[in-house]
Design an enzyme around this catalytic site. Sequence first.
Site, mmCIF file in Angstrom:
data_model
loop_
_atom_site.group_PDB
_atom_site.id
_atom_site.type_symbol
_atom_site.label_atom_id
_atom_site.label_comp_id
_atom_site.label_asym_id
_atom_site.label_seq_id
_atom_site.Cartn_x
_atom_site.Cartn_y
_atom_site.Cartn_z
ATOM 1 N N GLU A 165 41.712 45.890 48.904
ATOM 2 C CA GLU A 165 40.744 46.872 48.413
ATOM 3 C C GLU A 165 39.681 47.165 49.472
ATOM 4 O O GLU A 165 39.233 48.317 49.605
ATOM 5 C CB GLU A 165 40.105 46.385 47.116
ATOM 6 C CG GLU A 165 41.065 46.379 45.935
ATOM 7 C CD GLU A 165 40.362 46.413 44.594
ATOM 8 O OE1 GLU A 165 40.722 47.240 43.740
ATOM 9 O OE2 GLU A 165 39.429 45.592 44.400
ATOM 10 N N GLN A 311 39.208 39.491 34.435
ATOM 11 C CA GLN A 311 39.802 39.693 33.111
ATOM 12 C C GLN A 311 39.971 38.368 32.378
ATOM 13 O O GLN A 311 39.633 38.247 31.190
ATOM 14 C CB GLN A 311 41.156 40.397 33.285
ATOM 15 C CG GLN A 311 41.821 40.792 31.991
ATOM 16 C CD GLN A 311 43.167 41.489 32.232
ATOM 17 O OE1 GLN A 311 44.028 41.453 31.365
ATOM 18 N NE2 GLN A 311 43.351 42.109 33.384
#
Length: 397
Positions: A165, A311
């Site tokens: 990323e 998450q």
Amino acid sequence: MTDVLILGAGYAGIRAAKTLSKFAPQNTTITLVDKNTIHAEKTQLHEVAAGTMPADKITFDIRSILPKSVNFVQAEVKKVNVDAKTVDFVDHDTMAYDYVVVALGFRSESFGLPGADENALPLEDIPSAEKIFETIEAHVANYAKSQDRKDLSIIVAGAGFTGIELLGELTHTVPKLQAKYNTPDIQVTSMEMATRILPMFDESLANYAMEYLQDHGINMMTGTKITKIEPNAVVYGDGESEKRVYGNTIIWTVGVSGSDVIAESGFEQRRNRVVVTDKLNLKEHPEVFIVGDVSAAMDPSSNRPYPTTAQISTREGNLAAKNIASAIQGGALEPFTYESIGTVASLGGADGIAQVGAKQRKYKGFMAKVLKRAVVDKSLFEDANLSTMFKKGRWPL
């Protein structure tokens, strides 16, 4: 009166505090402790490091988003004393607890590689992310005086999720810096020991990400074993010989471990992660819940710890809080179960890859980036509140 301490205001800690405020009996004292007063959405640190997003866009004041029933204390945790049921701090008096949630997060891990701590820039929080971009820009700006090509060489060690990323964001940063300082081409090199990037994705999506980065000028070196970091070079093995990639900006995204408080506290641990029961607490000390990056919650299907992701951390924080509330009232504890709702990786401004839903549907390109922005907004809404999401979120596109 029951005293609950929550150590760490990251994804797991904030979720635990909010959930506990809903389910705990009224005579429960809930205290959230963090050394900072600002929460950072750490899944977005790569944007700050690449200079594509200001830090205030991914941060918010912790006190401002907490329920009124939750106390906040700014203090740095030193040690958890499980036998005494107390917590020592660097800059605060010792605090006692009836239940504690340890959610102290991660730190960059150099794995003892020679020169990594001294010569590479870790990416672990807002200050380190800002330092990375300041270093990149300072070296590019210095090229006019130095004429040293190493000033125009950026090396990212590690092509895991964060590294990929970051590379995606750098494909946007580099052309802007090159134009701003009127320099020759700026070279960005990724060095990764594995031969395949992003194993959590379908191979077709991983290949798409690889090709995207290469097409945007990133030199992708997979299957490359780094052996040493020098002040201006990354050394790697090539058969029996030793080779170097030269650069004055070296960024370290190889891996992380849990907070050093874990080892300091005497927990049985590996890389500062503690194996917990399926209720997310310790068998010998059921009042101690360990969640997030310092927790090794076991996946029964593989008998291996779940990966450390935001998450999973938020879900662990949520269940730990529910189990504490139930324990206070003499109820049963629920086991932790987890099924991923999907994984999304950004590749910069308008691109990405995604694998989401029960059927693991695959997306790439702009649609994946839309999903990434939705994930960011959902996180801001759940971690903070609706007004924070509107102020700092990624909509409209």
